[in-house]
Design an enzyme around this catalytic site. Structure first.
Site, short mmCIF file in Angstrom:
data_model
loop_
_atom_site.label_atom_id
_atom_site.label_comp_id
_atom_site.label_asym_id
_atom_site.label_seq_id
_atom_site.Cartn_x
_atom_site.Cartn_y
_atom_site.Cartn_z
N TYR A 155 -10.98 -6.06 -17.91
CA TYR A 155 -10.76 -6.55 -19.29
C TYR A 155 -9.34 -7.12 -19.41
O TYR A 155 -9.08 -8.02 -20.20
CB TYR A 155 -11.01 -5.43 -20.30
CG TYR A 155 -11.30 -5.94 -21.69
CD1 TYR A 155 -12.43 -6.71 -21.96
CD2 TYR A 155 -10.45 -5.65 -22.75
CE1 TYR A 155 -12.69 -7.18 -23.24
CE2 TYR A 155 -10.71 -6.11 -24.04
CZ TYR A 155 -11.83 -6.87 -24.27
OH TYR A 155 -12.08 -7.34 -25.55
N LYS A 162 -6.31 -7.57 -27.65
CA LYS A 162 -6.98 -6.74 -28.68
C LYS A 162 -6.01 -5.70 -29.25
O LYS A 162 -6.11 -5.35 -30.42
CB LYS A 162 -8.23 -6.06 -28.10
CG LYS A 162 -9.36 -7.03 -27.75
CD LYS A 162 -9.83 -7.88 -28.94
CE LYS A 162 -11.12 -8.61 -28.64
NZ LYS A 162 -11.43 -9.61 -29.68
#
Ligand SMILES: NC(=O)c1ccc[n+]([C@@H]2O[C@H](COP(=O)([O-])OP(=O)(O)OC[C@H]3O[C@@H](n4cnc5c(N)ncnc54)[C@H](O)[C@@H]3O)[C@@H](O)[C@H]2O)c1
Length: 265
Positions: A155, A162
């Site tokens: 990720y 995020k």
């Protein structure tokens, strides 16, 4: 149902019917909302237009969220058509494919700027231009993922983006709270969408989440759509600055039966 009757708003990030933004739009629309749609570029226009038309949208407009002039223009056009805003959905994210697998330490400055610009910074001008049009009780909801607070294989830069997005949500929630406007993040479990295809070995994320989550399954788009409706509507009237997990409980887990199985092997 009429939870959103008389409510109007705008969704950024619809791509196709397998996307999270679509799932939220569908729930809002079913509950009576009027929705303006944006698409990222000409290539996305043909995908988004039929979806927006299905939901009787009066505004379908281009918005590359890295282009602030375009963002400003979107809200000017929105005002002409709909007047005021009751909800904004931010379901936009992007990173270079090479930054979504392999070594995080190889992330370039350009890759960082791109991922954080599209996926996190964009919420700030979005909120700024939306604010003057927002009714009391209006909401902003941004989509996020657990990779912001945990290391999730591949990720990588998107986890950093995020984290920035979730922090941005908190600062906006504080600033806008005095005007009765709420800002939240919806942290969805993994869903196989267009954007997810860019993440290395995404199928492993899906398998592990389904094995370890208390509900022993992955989230369905319907789960995320319903939670999006909750956050965008008056049902969540006392909630702001929150990161709301919709992940079948995966985020609470330490050691699960699935881990025990791995150890025995
Ligand atoms: N799929 C998952 O597993 C998952 C999990 C948690 C959170 N999310 C988040 O949900 C949101 C929606 O993603 P999705 O997975 O439904 O995929 P998606 O591909 O359907 O949506 C991503 C959207 O971002 C748009 N976009 C990319 N760059 C843009 C730009 N510069 N300007 C405007 N729009 C741009 C794309 O056009 C697309 O519509 C994203 O914020 C994503 O990070 C996804």
């Amino acid at each position: 149902m009429t939870l959103m009757q008389g409510k109007k708003g705008i969704i950024f990030g619809v791509s196709n019917k397998r996307g999270i933004a679509y799932a939220i739009a569908q729930k809002l629309y079913e509950n009576g909302a009027e929705i303006a749609f944006t698409y990222a570029n000409e290539a996305m226009k043909d995908r988004v237009t039929p979806i927006a038309e299905e939901m009787n949208s009066k505004l379908i407009i281009e918005c590359d969220v890295t282009n602030e002039e375009q963002m400003k223009h979107v809200f000017e056009e929105y005002q002409k058509v709909y007047g005021t805003i009751d909800f904004v959905i931010h379901a936009v994210a992007f990173a270079n494919k090479e930054d979504l697998h392999g070594k995080f330490s190889d992330t370039t400055k350009a890759g960082w700027d791109l991922a954080l610009g599209v996926s996190a910074y964009s919420l700030i001008p979005m909120a700024r231009y939306a604010k003057p049009l927002m009714n009391e009780g209006a909401t902003i909801t941004a989509l996020t993922y657990l990779g912001s607070v945990r290391a999730v294989c591949n990720y990588n830069i998107m986890g950093v983006a995020k984290a920035a997005l979730e922090s941005t949500v908190r600062y906006l929630a504080y600033e806008f709270g005095k005007d009765g406007i709420r800002v939240n993040a919806l942290s969805a479990g993994p869903v196989k969408t267009l954007a997810a295809k860019g993440i290395g070995d995404f199928d492993t994320m899906l398998k592990v989440a389904a094995m370890k989550a208390p509900l022993r399954r992955n989230v369905a788009l319907e789960d995320v759509g319903k939670a999006g409706l909750y956050l965008a509507s008056d049902m969540s009237s006392g909630v702001t600055g929150e990161v709301h997990y919709v992940d079948c409980g995966f985020n609470i887990m330490g050691v699960s039966e699935a881990d025990a199985g791995l150890v025995k092997q």
